[in-house]
Design a protein around this motif. Structure first.
Motif, PDB file in Angstrom:
ATOM      1  N   ALA A   1      52.498  18.594  50.389  1.00 16.59           N
ATOM      2  CA  ALA A   1      53.661  18.955  49.579  1.00 16.59           C
ATOM      3  C   ALA A   1      53.244  19.602  48.261  1.00 16.59           C
ATOM      4  O   ALA A   1      53.917  20.515  47.763  1.00 16.59           O
ATOM      5  N   LEU A   2      52.116  19.157  47.706  1.00 17.05           N
ATOM      6  CA  LEU A   2      51.663  19.656  46.407  1.00 17.05           C
ATOM      7  C   LEU A   2      50.830  20.931  46.508  1.00 17.05           C
ATOM      8  O   LEU A   2      50.551  21.569  45.482  1.00 17.05           O
ATOM      9  N   LEU A   3      50.436  21.287  47.720  1.00 15.75           N
ATOM     10  CA  LEU A   3      49.452  22.351  47.920  1.00 15.75           C
ATOM     11  C   LEU A   3      49.826  23.665  47.235  1.00 15.75           C
ATOM     12  O   LEU A   3      48.988  24.312  46.599  1.00 15.75           O
ATOM     13  N   GLY A   4      51.079  24.079  47.344  1.00 15.66           N
ATOM     14  CA  GLY A   4      51.500  25.361  46.775  1.00 15.66           C
ATOM     15  C   GLY A   4      51.893  25.285  45.318  1.00 15.66           C
ATOM     16  O   GLY A   4      52.391  26.277  44.783  1.00 15.66           O
ATOM     17  N   ASP A   5      51.660  24.132  44.668  1.00 13.62           N
ATOM     18  CA  ASP A   5      52.035  23.938  43.265  1.00 13.62           C
ATOM     19  C   ASP A   5      53.495  24.341  43.046  1.00 13.62           C
ATOM     20  O   ASP A   5      53.818  25.109  42.126  1.00 13.62           O
ATOM     21  N   PRO A   6      54.406  23.825  43.900  1.00 14.66           N
ATOM     22  CA  PRO A   6      55.798  24.287  43.855  1.00 14.66           C
ATOM     23  C   PRO A   6      56.569  23.708  42.681  1.00 14.66           C
ATOM     24  O   PRO A   6      56.196  22.675  42.108  1.00 14.66           O
ATOM     25  N   ARG A   7      57.683  24.342  42.354  1.00 10.46           N
ATOM     26  CA  ARG A   7      58.569  23.846  41.301  1.00 10.46           C
ATOM     27  C   ARG A   7      59.528  22.785  41.824  1.00 10.46           C
ATOM     28  O   ARG A   7      60.190  22.099  41.041  1.00 10.46           O
ATOM     29  N   ILE A   8      59.633  22.652  43.136  1.00  6.79           N
ATOM     30  CA  ILE A   8      60.538  21.678  43.746  1.00  6.79           C
ATOM     31  C   ILE A   8      59.742  20.794  44.701  1.00  6.79           C
ATOM     32  O   ILE A   8      59.005  21.301  45.546  1.00  6.79           O
ATOM     33  N   LEU A   9      59.878  19.474  44.577  1.00  8.31           N
ATOM     34  CA  LEU A   9      59.211  18.517  45.457  1.00  8.31           C
ATOM     35  C   LEU A   9      60.250  17.612  46.087  1.00  8.31           C
ATOM     36  O   LEU A   9      61.186  17.150  45.404  1.00  8.31           O
ATOM     37  N   MET A  10      60.075  17.341  47.372  1.00 12.19           N
ATOM     38  CA  MET A  10      61.002  16.484  48.089  1.00 12.19           C
ATOM     39  C   MET A  10      60.202  15.485  48.930  1.00 12.19           C
ATOM     40  O   MET A  10      59.352  15.874  49.732  1.00 12.19           O
ATOM     41  N   PHE A  11      60.462  14.199  48.726  1.00  8.73           N
ATOM     42  CA  PHE A  11      59.703  13.152  49.401  1.00  8.73           C
ATOM     43  C   PHE A  11      60.655  12.193  50.113  1.00  8.73           C
ATOM     44  O   PHE A  11      61.595  11.678  49.510  1.00  8.73           O
ATOM     45  N   ASP A  12      60.383  11.925  51.386  1.00 12.88           N
ATOM     46  CA  ASP A  12      61.159  10.949  52.162  1.00 12.88           C
ATOM     47  C   ASP A  12      60.281   9.719  52.382  1.00 12.88           C
ATOM     48  O   ASP A  12      59.277   9.785  53.088  1.00 12.88           O
ATOM     49  N   GLU A  13      60.645   8.595  51.777  1.00 16.56           N
ATOM     50  CA  GLU A  13      59.899   7.334  51.870  1.00 16.56           C
ATOM     51  C   GLU A  13      58.414   7.528  51.526  1.00 16.56           C
ATOM     52  O   GLU A  13      57.527   7.203  52.325  1.00 16.56           O
ATOM     53  N   PRO A  14      58.089   8.034  50.348  1.00 13.06           N
ATOM     54  CA  PRO A  14      56.691   8.361  50.039  1.00 13.06           C
ATOM     55  C   PRO A  14      55.775   7.158  49.862  1.00 13.06           C
ATOM     56  O   PRO A  14      54.564   7.310  49.923  1.00 13.06           O
ATOM     57  N   VAL A  15      56.323   5.958  49.628  1.00  9.58           N
ATOM     58  CA  VAL A  15      55.456   4.795  49.384  1.00  9.58           C
ATOM     59  C   VAL A  15      55.150   4.011  50.646  1.00  9.58           C
ATOM     60  O   VAL A  15      54.426   3.007  50.594  1.00  9.58           O
ATOM     61  N   ASN A  16      55.661   4.436  51.795  1.00  5.09           N
ATOM     62  CA  ASN A  16      55.377   3.730  53.046  1.00  5.09           C
ATOM     63  C   ASN A  16      53.870   3.634  53.282  1.00  5.09           C
ATOM     64  O   ASN A  16      53.169   4.641  53.301  1.00  5.09           O
ATOM     65  N   GLY A  17      53.381   2.416  53.479  1.00  2.00           N
ATOM     66  CA  GLY A  17      51.976   2.229  53.810  1.00  2.00           C
ATOM     67  C   GLY A  17      51.037   2.230  52.631  1.00  2.00           C
ATOM     68  O   GLY A  17      49.836   1.994  52.809  1.00  2.00           O
ATOM     69  N   LEU A  18      51.531   2.502  51.428  1.00  2.00           N
ATOM     70  CA  LEU A  18      50.656   2.532  50.265  1.00  2.00           C
ATOM     71  C   LEU A  18      50.459   1.129  49.705  1.00  2.00           C
ATOM     72  O   LEU A  18      51.368   0.296  49.726  1.00  2.00           O
ATOM     73  N   ASP A  19      49.263   0.867  49.188  1.00  2.00           N
ATOM     74  CA  ASP A  19      48.989  -0.404  48.536  1.00  2.00           C
ATOM     75  C   ASP A  19      49.567  -0.362  47.117  1.00  2.00           C
ATOM     76  O   ASP A  19      50.075   0.673  46.668  1.00  2.00           O
TER      77      ASP A  19
END
Length: 303
Positions: free
Chosen positions: A141-159
């Protein structure tokens, strides 16, 4: 900015999203909430052109998704962390995205380092844990250094460290003036992250407001007070126009007098207090109160 106008999606006789109109603005983290089956994922897929609306439209900085040249430089999204080719390494997964969107290759190492995957760049994602897969999706998602970011359940599985990291990352991105749109079922985490809320139920818009105002309008706040002389305290509160409610533990709850006034009344009447606290409702309580009639799937308590 993301702008939805009359967005509707039907699957046969089922309407998944109905007449959604709202804007996701830059500079704040906007949370996207709704019960299971409310249409959040369908809405996000339509924003990215993965599903076509039955009616209405979505615009990303004034254009439709298919009109964006090199779309990853305009909007980056994490919808499904495991949506990667299992035979490619993490580096080559990002390389394919970079080459197809005219993104400088040096950006690959930058985002792998940012998400903490630099040490496994040459490994295949099929062996990644859920948390590592999430980090690779965030890198995409961050690869293109975009001005708009959209995340669906981004913390799933994270400690816990990873959860804190993605929370701070989203806040930093918004502080840079970017548009950040995030969906999550973790109310406690959303309460710490989002500034603004979009809430839907059964495909319809239920709320489009600030976090503070959403909680204020949809949840109960009150003052809790305990005293060994609660009868005299109750009488003083009632004389001042309060309507205290007796709790099983002996405390009183008052919704119509502020904490400062309750303390003043106790002092004026020589009543000793063991507790005087303002009880602020949680985001979870506010969410449950607003959406209780929109929940599609209800579980029964077991024996």
């Amino acid at each position: 900015m993301i702008e939805l106008a009359g967005l509707t999606k039907r699957y046969g006789r089922t309407t998944a999203v109905q007449d959604l109109t709202f804007s996701v603005r830059p500079g704040v983290v906007t949370g996207f909430l709704g019960p299971n089956g409310s249409g959040k994922s369908t809405t996000m897929r339509m924003i990215l052109g993965l599903d076509h609306p039955s009616a209405g439209q979505v615009r990303i900085d004034g254009r439709r998704y298919h009109q964006l040249a090199d779309p990853l430089t305009h909007i980056g999204a994490l919808l499904e962390a495991k949506a990667v080719h299992p035979g490619r390494t993490a580096y080559h997964h990002l390389l394919c995205l970079a080459q197809s969107n005219d993104i400088p290759l040096r950006r690959i190492d930058d985002v792998l380092d940012l998400v903490g995957l630099a040490g496994v760049a040459k490994k295949r994602p099929k062996g990644f844990s859920l948390g590592m897969g999430q980090r690779l999706g965030i890198a995409s998602a961050l690869l293109g250094d975009p001005r708009i970011l959209m995340f669906d359940e981004p913390v799933n599985g994270l400690d816990p460290e990873g959860i804190q990291w993605i929370r701070n990352l989203m806040k930093r991105l918004a502080a840079e003036g970017r548009t950040v749109f995030v969906s999550s079922h973790l109310m406690s985490e959303m309460a710490l992250t989002a500034d603004h809320l979009i809430v839907i139920g059964q495909g319809r818009l239920l709320a489009d407001t600030s976090m503070a105002r959403f909680i204020e309008e949809n949840a109960r706040t009150f003052v809790r007070v305990r005293s060994p002389d609660h009868e005299r305290l109750r009488a003083a509160l009632e004389r001042a126009g309060g309507r205290p409610r007796q709790c099983p533990d002996g405390s009183l709850e008052i919704e119509d007098l502020p904490a400062a006034r309750v303390g003043e009344l106790a002092a004026e009447n020589d009543v000793v207090l063991h507790e005087l606290s303002h009880q602020q409702a949680s985001l979870e309580e506010a969410f449950m109160r607003l959406t209780h009639e929109s929940v599609e799937y209800h579980a029964r308590a077991g024996r």
